[in-house]
Design an enzyme around this catalytic site. Structure first.
Site, PDB file in Angstrom:
ATOM      1  N   CYS A  91       0.838  -1.221   0.000  1.00 44.15           N
ATOM      2  CA  CYS A  91       0.000   0.000   0.000  1.00 44.15           C
ATOM      3  C   CYS A  91       0.868   1.264   0.000  1.00 44.15           C
ATOM      4  O   CYS A  91       2.062   1.202   0.280  1.00 44.15           O
ATOM      5  CB  CYS A  91      -0.878   0.033   1.246  1.00 44.15           C
ATOM      6  SG  CYS A  91      -1.670  -1.528   1.636  1.00 44.15           S
TER       7      CYS A  91
HETATM    8  N1  GLN Z   1      -1.022  -6.290   4.807  1.00 44.71           N
HETATM    9  C1  GLN Z   1      -1.894  -5.148   4.702  1.00 44.71           C
HETATM   10  C2  GLN Z   1      -3.195  -5.479   4.020  1.00 44.71           C
HETATM   11  O1  GLN Z   1      -3.360  -6.498   3.436  1.00 44.71           O
HETATM   12  C3  GLN Z   1      -1.201  -3.997   4.032  1.00 44.71           C
HETATM   13  C4  GLN Z   1      -0.929  -4.312   2.598  1.00 44.71           C
HETATM   14  C5  GLN Z   1       0.084  -3.467   1.918  1.00 44.71           C
HETATM   15  O2  GLN Z   1       0.828  -2.671   2.491  1.00 44.71           O
HETATM   16  N2  GLN Z   1       0.151  -3.722   0.686  1.00 44.71           N
HETATM   17  O3  GLN Z   1      -4.075  -4.663   4.065  1.00 44.71           O
END
Ligand code: GLN
Length: 275
Positions: free
Chosen positions: A2
């Site tokens: 993210c």
């Molecule tokens: N692991 C978290 C989620 O699935 C954050 C994902 C990310 O940073 N891509 O929401």
């Protein structure tokens, strides 16, 4: 992984911040530059929180669809103004649900929170971290700061939602001050405890209370743009302003207009950077 962004400063249209700059958060959703192997695009929804001095003090809008498909970004959110905004676009970690309740920001009282990264084996690791934190709090004189059932409060079955349950307990005014003197100390304690159980974890956390921003850089990108008037912390700079500073790996930072504090999570000395 993210991408997230926090802003504190003069009032701005909430929607404007999502599309600000040639490399805006919305652009970073489909063309991020620095994902470090954690996926390629952030198409699993987005969220934005803003503070408005009301009750509750912070409100949010979330959508599990890609940010570039949501007309509210241009048709509704630009009509809301705020002096503090925290936003995130999501790329769901494999095995985690794609749903609105899994989209950051997560809220509690005056706080908004986002996590950019992953905690491998998060169910086992978050229970182990919970007992470590509770033991540390008990040693510091608090009784039962965290209880086994607390993790059931996680809004979604994701690592990020579980981290938020743990962090918001540490931010509770009842938490022992000797152990957790500040939000910065709470972030430090959480990250250092998680990595003892999950050395491969990626933990870029972003926290805001409407007046300040705090963030960690742990195996992911983080940049800061702090002037006398405003402060921005973002996974990636949204423009080419030469005042953007890249935050070193394994840091915890606090930012507000006129101040950027960068502290190493490897126990190096604190730097207060002039801006
Ligand atoms: N692991 C978290 C989620 O699935 C954050 C994902 C990310 O940073 N891509 O929401």
């Amino acid at each position: 992984m993210c991408r997230h962004l926090g802003y504190v400063g003069p009032a701005v249209p909430v929607g404007e911040l999502l599309v600000r700059g040639p490399h805006s958060l919305r652009t970073q959703a489909w063309a991020p530059r620095d994902m470090r192997g954690g996926g390629t695009i952030n198409a699993d929804g987005f969220g934005v929180a803003w503070w408005h001095g009301g009750e509750p003090p912070v409100t949010r809008y979330r959508n599990p669809a890609p940010i570039w498909t949501d007309p509210a970004v241009e048709e509704v959110l630009p009509h809301l103004e705020s002096t503090a905004v925290l936003a995130a676009v999501r790329s769901a970690t494999i095995g985690m649900p794609v749903e609105r309740s899994a989209c950051a920001p997560f809220l509690h009282e005056q706080w908004a929170f986002s996590h950019n990264g992953v905690v491998p084996d998060w169910r086992t690791v978050s229970s182990a971290v919970l007992s470590d934190l509770d033991a540390a709090a008990t040693r510091a004189g608090a009784t039962r700061l965290l209880q086994t059932g607390d993790l059931l409060e996680a809004e979604s079955a994701t690592d990020s939602a579980a981290l938020w349950v743990l962090l918001r307990r540490l931010l509770d005014p009842a938490a022992p001050r000797d152990l957790i003197a500040s939000p910065l100390a709470a972030l430090r304690l959480l990250v250092t405890t998680v990595v003892t159980h999950a050395p491969a974890a990626r933990l870029n956390l972003l926290l805001g209370d409407g007046a300040s921003l705090w963030a960690t850089a742990w195996e992911h990108a983080l940049s800061a743009l702090v002037t006398d008037d405003y402060a921005v912390l973002a996974s990636e700079p949204y423009d080419a302003d030469p005042r953007w500073q890249s935050i070193p790996e394994h840091s915890v930072v606090r930012a507000e207009p006129g101040l950027l504090t960068v502290e190493s999570l490897n126990n190096d000395p604190v730097t207060e950077r002039a801006v």
